[in-house]
Motif scaffolding. Structure first.
Motif, PDB file in Angstrom:
ATOM      1  N   ASN A 248       0.809  -1.216   0.000  1.00 51.41           N
ATOM      2  CA  ASN A 248       0.000   0.000   0.000  1.00 51.41           C
ATOM      3  C   ASN A 248       0.846   1.273   0.000  1.00 51.41           C
ATOM      4  O   ASN A 248       0.304   2.383  -0.036  1.00 51.41           O
ATOM      5  CB  ASN A 248      -0.925   0.029   1.220  1.00 51.41           C
ATOM      6  CG  ASN A 248      -2.184  -0.754   0.945  1.00 51.41           C
ATOM      7  OD1 ASN A 248      -2.576  -0.918  -0.200  1.00 51.41           O
ATOM      8  ND2 ASN A 248      -2.796  -1.259   1.998  1.00 51.41           N
ATOM      9  N   VAL A 249       2.152   1.105   0.093  1.00 53.56           N
ATOM     10  CA  VAL A 249       3.010   2.302   0.081  1.00 53.56           C
ATOM     11  C   VAL A 249       3.040   2.845  -1.354  1.00 53.56           C
ATOM     12  O   VAL A 249       3.372   2.109  -2.290  1.00 53.56           O
ATOM     13  CB  VAL A 249       4.450   1.964   0.544  1.00 53.56           C
ATOM     14  CG1 VAL A 249       5.337   3.200   0.492  1.00 53.56           C
ATOM     15  CG2 VAL A 249       4.425   1.381   1.953  1.00 53.56           C
ATOM     16  N   PRO A 250       2.676   4.143  -1.554  1.00 56.43           N
ATOM     17  CA  PRO A 250       2.608   4.686  -2.933  1.00 56.43           C
ATOM     18  C   PRO A 250       3.954   4.605  -3.650  1.00 56.43           C
ATOM     19  O   PRO A 250       4.990   4.980  -3.081  1.00 56.43           O
ATOM     20  CB  PRO A 250       2.203   6.151  -2.711  1.00 56.43           C
ATOM     21  CG  PRO A 250       1.598   6.192  -1.354  1.00 56.43           C
ATOM     22  CD  PRO A 250       2.279   5.133  -0.556  1.00 56.43           C
ATOM     23  N   GLN A 251       3.923   4.105  -4.864  1.00 54.47           N
ATOM     24  CA  GLN A 251       5.136   3.933  -5.656  1.00 54.47           C
ATOM     25  C   GLN A 251       5.797   5.279  -5.958  1.00 54.47           C
ATOM     26  O   GLN A 251       7.025   5.369  -6.072  1.00 54.47           O
ATOM     27  CB  GLN A 251       4.772   3.203  -6.967  1.00 54.47           C
ATOM     28  CG  GLN A 251       5.952   2.747  -7.801  1.00 54.47           C
ATOM     29  CD  GLN A 251       6.897   1.823  -7.047  1.00 54.47           C
ATOM     30  OE1 GLN A 251       6.478   0.995  -6.253  1.00 54.47           O
ATOM     31  NE2 GLN A 251       8.198   2.005  -7.257  1.00 54.47           N
TER      32      GLN A 251
ATOM     33  N   SER B 228      10.206   9.307  -6.523  1.00 58.24           N
ATOM     34  CA  SER B 228      10.756  10.624  -6.181  1.00 58.24           C
ATOM     35  C   SER B 228      12.079  10.474  -5.448  1.00 58.24           C
ATOM     36  O   SER B 228      13.037  11.209  -5.710  1.00 58.24           O
ATOM     37  CB  SER B 228       9.790  11.391  -5.261  1.00 58.24           C
ATOM     38  OG  SER B 228       8.528  11.433  -5.827  1.00 58.24           O
ATOM     39  N   ALA B 229      12.106   9.502  -4.517  1.00 57.68           N
ATOM     40  CA  ALA B 229      13.326   9.306  -3.732  1.00 57.68           C
ATOM     41  C   ALA B 229      14.486   8.900  -4.631  1.00 57.68           C
ATOM     42  O   ALA B 229      15.611   9.366  -4.464  1.00 57.68           O
ATOM     43  CB  ALA B 229      13.091   8.231  -2.653  1.00 57.68           C
ATOM     44  N   ARG B 230      14.168   8.017  -5.593  1.00 57.94           N
ATOM     45  CA  ARG B 230      15.229   7.557  -6.494  1.00 57.94           C
ATOM     46  C   ARG B 230      15.752   8.719  -7.342  1.00 57.94           C
ATOM     47  O   ARG B 230      16.947   8.844  -7.566  1.00 57.94           O
ATOM     48  CB  ARG B 230      14.702   6.442  -7.400  1.00 57.94           C
ATOM     49  CG  ARG B 230      14.935   5.057  -6.787  1.00 57.94           C
ATOM     50  CD  ARG B 230      14.762   3.964  -7.843  1.00 57.94           C
ATOM     51  NE  ARG B 230      13.377   3.887  -8.290  1.00 57.94           N
ATOM     52  CZ  ARG B 230      12.434   3.162  -7.699  1.00 57.94           C
ATOM     53  NH1 ARG B 230      12.750   2.432  -6.645  1.00 57.94           N
ATOM     54  NH2 ARG B 230      11.209   3.154  -8.156  1.00 57.94           N
ATOM     55  N   VAL B 231      14.819   9.549  -7.789  1.00 50.67           N
ATOM     56  CA  VAL B 231      15.223  10.727  -8.574  1.00 50.67           C
ATOM     57  C   VAL B 231      16.168  11.602  -7.752  1.00 50.67           C
ATOM     58  O   VAL B 231      17.140  12.153  -8.243  1.00 50.67           O
ATOM     59  CB  VAL B 231      13.975  11.538  -9.013  1.00 50.67           C
ATOM     60  CG1 VAL B 231      14.379  12.894  -9.578  1.00 50.67           C
ATOM     61  CG2 VAL B 231      13.180  10.745 -10.051  1.00 50.67           C
ATOM     62  N   ASP B 232      15.879  11.652  -6.442  1.00 51.49           N
ATOM     63  CA  ASP B 232      16.730  12.462  -5.555  1.00 51.49           C
ATOM     64  C   ASP B 232      18.005  11.739  -5.145  1.00 51.49           C
ATOM     65  O   ASP B 232      18.780  12.233  -4.335  1.00 51.49           O
ATOM     66  CB  ASP B 232      15.950  12.848  -4.292  1.00 51.49           C
ATOM     67  CG  ASP B 232      14.859  13.868  -4.609  1.00 51.49           C
ATOM     68  OD1 ASP B 232      14.940  14.457  -5.703  1.00 51.49           O
ATOM     69  OD2 ASP B 232      13.952  14.049  -3.787  1.00 51.49           O
ATOM     70  N   GLY B 233      18.186  10.501  -5.650  1.00 54.56           N
ATOM     71  CA  GLY B 233      19.433   9.768  -5.373  1.00 54.56           C
ATOM     72  C   GLY B 233      19.414   8.919  -4.139  1.00 54.56           C
ATOM     73  O   GLY B 233      20.473   8.493  -3.656  1.00 54.56           O
TER      74      GLY B 233
ATOM     75  N   ILE C  62      11.188   5.903   3.901  1.00 57.74           N
ATOM     76  CA  ILE C  62       9.844   5.785   3.293  1.00 57.74           C
ATOM     77  C   ILE C  62       9.111   4.548   3.800  1.00 57.74           C
ATOM     78  O   ILE C  62       8.036   4.654   4.395  1.00 57.74           O
ATOM     79  CB  ILE C  62       9.943   5.732   1.745  1.00 57.74           C
ATOM     80  CG1 ILE C  62      10.596   7.003   1.213  1.00 57.74           C
ATOM     81  CG2 ILE C  62       8.560   5.526   1.136  1.00 57.74           C
ATOM     82  CD1 ILE C  62      10.914   6.955  -0.264  1.00 57.74           C
ATOM     83  N   THR C  63       9.730   3.384   3.579  1.00 61.43           N
ATOM     84  CA  THR C  63       9.004   2.128   3.854  1.00 61.43           C
ATOM     85  C   THR C  63       8.583   2.023   5.315  1.00 61.43           C
ATOM     86  O   THR C  63       7.393   1.852   5.618  1.00 61.43           O
ATOM     87  CB  THR C  63       9.883   0.914   3.482  1.00 61.43           C
ATOM     88  OG1 THR C  63      10.359   1.085   2.162  1.00 61.43           O
ATOM     89  CG2 THR C  63       9.087  -0.368   3.594  1.00 61.43           C
ATOM     90  N   ILE C  64       9.559   2.090   6.203  1.00 61.45           N
ATOM     91  CA  ILE C  64       9.227   1.853   7.624  1.00 61.45           C
ATOM     92  C   ILE C  64       8.265   2.920   8.154  1.00 61.45           C
ATOM     93  O   ILE C  64       7.278   2.571   8.810  1.00 61.45           O
ATOM     94  CB  ILE C  64      10.518   1.717   8.461  1.00 61.45           C
ATOM     95  CG1 ILE C  64      11.175   0.389   8.073  1.00 61.45           C
ATOM     96  CG2 ILE C  64      10.219   1.772   9.960  1.00 61.45           C
ATOM     97  CD1 ILE C  64      12.449   0.056   8.772  1.00 61.45           C
ATOM     98  N   PRO C  65       8.490   4.214   7.871  1.00 63.80           N
ATOM     99  CA  PRO C  65       7.485   5.188   8.347  1.00 63.80           C
ATOM    100  C   PRO C  65       6.094   4.920   7.776  1.00 63.80           C
ATOM    101  O   PRO C  65       5.100   5.043   8.477  1.00 63.80           O
ATOM    102  CB  PRO C  65       8.024   6.530   7.841  1.00 63.80           C
ATOM    103  CG  PRO C  65       9.490   6.323   7.704  1.00 63.80           C
ATOM    104  CD  PRO C  65       9.656   4.910   7.280  1.00 63.80           C
ATOM    105  N   MET C  66       6.038   4.510   6.499  1.00 61.33           N
ATOM    106  CA  MET C  66       4.724   4.325   5.875  1.00 61.33           C
ATOM    107  C   MET C  66       3.999   3.085   6.397  1.00 61.33           C
ATOM    108  O   MET C  66       2.779   2.993   6.317  1.00 61.33           O
ATOM    109  CB  MET C  66       4.870   4.233   4.346  1.00 61.33           C
ATOM    110  CG  MET C  66       5.259   5.541   3.669  1.00 61.33           C
ATOM    111  SD  MET C  66       4.067   6.875   3.976  1.00 61.33           S
ATOM    112  CE  MET C  66       2.688   6.352   2.991  1.00 61.33           C
ATOM    113  N   ILE C  67       4.766   2.099   6.896  1.00 63.96           N
ATOM    114  CA  ILE C  67       4.083   0.905   7.428  1.00 63.96           C
ATOM    115  C   ILE C  67       4.170   0.874   8.957  1.00 63.96           C
ATOM    116  O   ILE C  67       3.952  -0.169   9.581  1.00 63.96           O
ATOM    117  CB  ILE C  67       4.671  -0.415   6.850  1.00 63.96           C
ATOM    118  CG1 ILE C  67       6.142  -0.585   7.264  1.00 63.96           C
ATOM    119  CG2 ILE C  67       4.520  -0.469   5.336  1.00 63.96           C
ATOM    120  CD1 ILE C  67       6.654  -1.989   7.044  1.00 63.96           C
ATOM    121  N   SER C  68       4.481   2.028   9.550  1.00 70.55           N
ATOM    122  CA  SER C  68       4.675   2.045  11.008  1.00 70.55           C
ATOM    123  C   SER C  68       3.398   1.670  11.762  1.00 70.55           C
ATOM    124  O   SER C  68       3.450   1.088  12.842  1.00 70.55           O
ATOM    125  CB  SER C  68       5.189   3.413  11.474  1.00 70.55           C
ATOM    126  OG  SER C  68       4.291   4.416  11.071  1.00 70.55           O
ATOM    127  N   GLY C  69       2.240   1.949  11.154  1.00 68.10           N
ATOM    128  CA  GLY C  69       0.981   1.569  11.804  1.00 68.10           C
ATOM    129  C   GLY C  69       0.870   0.057  11.933  1.00 68.10           C
ATOM    130  O   GLY C  69       0.539  -0.483  12.992  1.00 68.10           O
TER     131      GLY C  69
END
Lengths: 320, 472
Positions: free
Chosen positions: A200-203, A208-213, A223-230
């Motif tokens: 469910n984490v938006p692609q 965006s993160a990859r674009v930013d390196g 991204i991953t852990i904060p987004m699935i922290s619930g």
């Protein structure tokens, strides 16, 4: 008066509308309560009443077969002096502190792997979940076989890399680590929950993160852990409660069918001792007092976790 | 609006709580009425009599129809009840289930329990004393083995009718004994020094790992056996005083644990023991990985079934004075207080354990064994007369000295049994001494400290339980 005269014609209409609205709401409430009443009755009879009654029993001397006799706080005083309570609490804390983080980390690790499994994800999802279907009693027996110091699979594998494995099932130092490791047998359900959260984490966030390196580690931790922290928090809290109540595997392996007379103090978890007091020694009053102590402990730990979650857990749509 | 909600909730809550309270209240009342009394049968206007016509229902808990011995006797017992409608919930006695049913005033009519559970249940008024049942049904208690009857006798009242008996005999691998230049007498318990020497002589290690267990003293379960071999009992005859700190018990514990220490420690022996195919063709004797051990007699049947050609030697277990001894355990029939049909329960218990019933069961077993060309190894019951008649009628030389020796040892052991007396805190007492042995085996405590702690725990539990009984 003038104001009253101007508002008077509107009042009956308002009043009628209000009454109709109230009536409708009352009907809805009545219907809702009617539908929910089986559950409420079940809850009151099978949950609330036993809880209240066990609080009363904790203040009595009760052997299950005869009427309870009121003894005030004697059971609680006895618990303070009972060395086995201290031992059981220590064993339980030890197990909880090590098992819960390990369980969550392994679940997360497997979920991250599954998330990358592509077409094979369905197969692996089933494969990881299948052990969860094993009855806990069987897992207790499995523990004795896998961790047998002589020719168990674990020590055999350790032997391949030159490690002389310990006596997992008899050495008090290794009994709890063995139980912690075997508890990972049933990570499947947590893996499935985390996998659902991961998917469910938006692609776009990753793009965006990859674009930013950002690399894999940064993506995972930012991204991953904060987004699935619930979901992580849910697993953490549920498993903490379960760890405090751990019973079946340890009881089967060290106190029940697996061993008729051999037991090991290192596996005497709190609920096992509670069960012994209640159903083997027929001290149900004392067992009830023990149950209330455990309830308070779990409540405190859950409250702490809930407070901590405010800082570490992110819920989508939440305003901070 | 709010008050309407509150009224609804209050109504539902009151209904739920009333239902719960009703159930609980009924349970307590019934239990209280039925407990601590031996007069229920009289209250109900019933009378135990051998020629009484019986009717009604009979529910049985804790018994299984696992083999022909159970089936034949069950059929006979049901037939003896005439018009009574019998229902059997098969499986071992589930203590939680039994206690719950007793607490709600709806216990089964008869239970099949371990004899060591009887004292605890009886002391709490959960069982009927069987004095009237025994007198009415004319049950000849002198037929039953004394140690078995003692186990079910609490404060001068009999609470159970003994059924099976279990005893230990010495079992040894004759090949390993021969290879080490030993005989069965070196491992039968009569000389502990010789047993230590035999353990070392038969024990083998391969690459630092135990590959042959010389002797397994079967701890923790056999502490009462080794203590008795050394002249000590764990509990006083009246069941009130723990004797776990007796120096002779300590000596027995140190020796029995020392047997493991000679072989690398209990952990190694247990791990190796646990890895064996205990009930299969790859058992420890058949695979030559165990020299000797004391074991219950039923294991003779297992060995004879799965590895009939294994070279074995059998003897009884001996005390240090040379006398045969065995720690008796087994089962019994008991009637819960509140049983709705105690007369039928009494007749059932009587019929299940009479000489004729045992003989019928033994005949069926002997026929079955003969059909499969295997020797009949006898039956050990709590009924001494039945044992003797079965032995005389059905036990014949099998053509194998090995198995004949096993049968002889079994019957001899059965004539030299001892048991722990009934007491109201059996579970706590047992847990205390077993935990003590386990702490020593696990290396957590020295034997003396472990037994001192166990003595305190056991005596405290006994004192509490006896105080409750004495007050009531």
């Amino acid at each position: 008066m003038a104001q009253s005269a101007t508002t008077t014609p509107e009042a009956p209409r308002d009043s009628v509308a209000l009454r109709a609205k109230r009536l409708s709401r009352r009907r809805n409430t009545r219907a809702a309560l009617l539908f929910i009443s089986p559950w409420i009755i079940g809850f009151l009879v099978f949950t609330a009443w036993p809880i209240v009654y066990s609080a009363y029993l904790s203040l009595t001397d009760y052997d299950v077969l005869n009427d309870p006799s009121f003894i005030g706080l004697e059971n609680y005083q006895e618990m303070v002096e009972d060395p086995k309570i201290r031992l059981a609490l220590w064993n339980t804390f030890y197990f909880t502190v090590l098992q819960v983080p390990l369980y969550v980390m392994v679940s997360l690790g497997l979920a991250l792997l599954l998330d990358k499994a592509g077409r094979a994800a369905g197969f692996f999802r089933t494969a990881f979940f299948l052990p969860k279907m094993t009855p806990p009693v069987a897992v207790g027996i499995l523990l004795l076989l896998l961790f047998n110091g002589q020719d168990g699979l674990i020590n055999t594998v350790l032997g391949w890399v030159g490690v002389d494995g310990p006596a997992w099932t008899t050495d008090p130092t290794w009994v709890k680590p063995g139980l912690i490791l075997i508890s990972l047998w049933s990570v499947g359900s947590s893996v499935i929950i985390l996998l659902a959260a991961l998917q469910n984490v938006p692609q776009e966030l990753y793009d965006s993160a990859r674009v930013d390196g950002a690399g894999w580690w940064q993506q995972t931790f930012k991204i991953t852990i904060p987004m699935i922290s619930g979901a992580l928090f849910f697993i953490f809290i549920v498993n903490t409660i379960a760890a405090f109540q751990t019973f079946t595997e340890a009881y089967t392996a060290y106190f029940g069918a697996g061993n008729s007379t051999y037991s090991n103090d290192a596996a005497l978890f709190y609920v096992i001792y509670l069960f012994q007091q209640g159903f083997e020694f027929l001290n149900m009053g004392y067992a009830s007092a023990m149950a209330w102590l455990l309830f308070v402990i779990i409540m405190i730990f859950t409250a702490i976790q809930m407070l901590a979650s405010r800082r570490f857990v992110y819920y989508e749509g939440e305003q901070r | 609006m709010k008050s309407a909600h509150v009224r609804w909730l209050a109504l539902i809550a009151a209904t739920g709580l009333s239902l719960a309270a009703c159930a609980s209240g009924t349970a307590d009342d019934d239990t209280a009425d039925s407990g601590n009394s031996g007069d229920e049968s009289e209250d109900a206007g019933s009378a135990f009599a051998a020629d009484a016509e019986l009717s009604g229902d009979l529910s049985i808990m804790g018994f299984s129809l696992g083999d022909e011995i159970a089936e034949v006797r069950y059929d006979e017992a049901v037939a003896a009840l005439g018009e009574v409608d019998v229902s059997l919930a098969e499986g071992e006695l589930d203590i939680q289930q039994f206690l719950s049913s007793a607490a709600t005033g709806q216990p089964p009519d008869i239970i099949y329990a371990n004899r060591d559970q009887i004292g605890t249940f009886a002391s709490r008024g959960a069982l009927l004393p069987l004095n009237e049942c025994i007198a009415g049904e004319e049950i000849d208690m002198s037929m039953y083995r004394e140690p078995a009857v003692e186990q079910v006798t609490f404060e001068d009242s009999v609470y159970g009718i003994p059924e099976f008996n279990q005893v230990q005999i010495t079992m040894a691998n004759a090949g390993l004994l021969d290879d080490a230049g030993l005989a069965i007498e070196d491992v039968n318990g009569s000389d502990w020094d010789a047993m230590e020497a035999a353990t070392e002589a038969m024990m083998e290690k391969d690459g630092g790992k135990l590959s042959v267990i010389g002797f397994d003293s079967k701890m923790p379960e056999f502490l009462p056996l080794w203590a008795k071999a050394n002249g000590a009992d764990l509990l006083s005859e009246d069941g009130r005083t723990a004797q776990l700190d007796d120096p002779k018990v300590l000596e027995a514990l140190e020796w029995a644990v020392g047997i493991y220490d000679l072989q690398g420690g209990f952990g190694d022996v247990k791990a190796y023991r646990d890895s064996a195919d205990f009930f299969g063709e790859g058992n420890q004797f058949a695979t030559d990985v165990l020299g000797a051990m004391p074991m219950e007699q039923w294991y003779v049947n297992v060995l004879n079934d799965v590895s009939p050609d294994v070279d074995m030697a059998f003897d009884t277990v001996h005390g240090l004075d040379g006398a045969t001894l065995a720690f008796a355990s087994g089962s019994a029939w008991a009637i819960p207080a509140g049983s709705s049909n105690p007369e039928a329960a009494c007749r059932f218990a009587k019929t299940m354990t009479t000489v004729d019933t045992w003989m019928a069961a033994a005949q069926t077993r002997a026929d079955a064994r003969a059909e499969s060309d295997k020797p009949f190894t006898g039956l050990l019951t709590g009924n001494a007369v039945a044992d003797e008649e079965i032995y005389n009628a059905f036990v014949e030389p099998s053509g194998s000295e090995v198995w004949d020796a096993a049968i002889e040892a079994t019957y001899e052991a059965n004539d030299h049994t001892f048991s722990l007396p009934a007491n109201p805190a059996d579970a706590q007492f047992k847990t205390a001494w077993q935990d003590a042995v386990n702490r020593v085996l696990n290396g957590q405590q020295e034997p003396q400290a472990a037994l001192e702690q166990a003595q305190q725990e056991a005596q405290s539990a006994l004192d509490d339980a006896w105080a409750t009984w004495d007050e009531e």
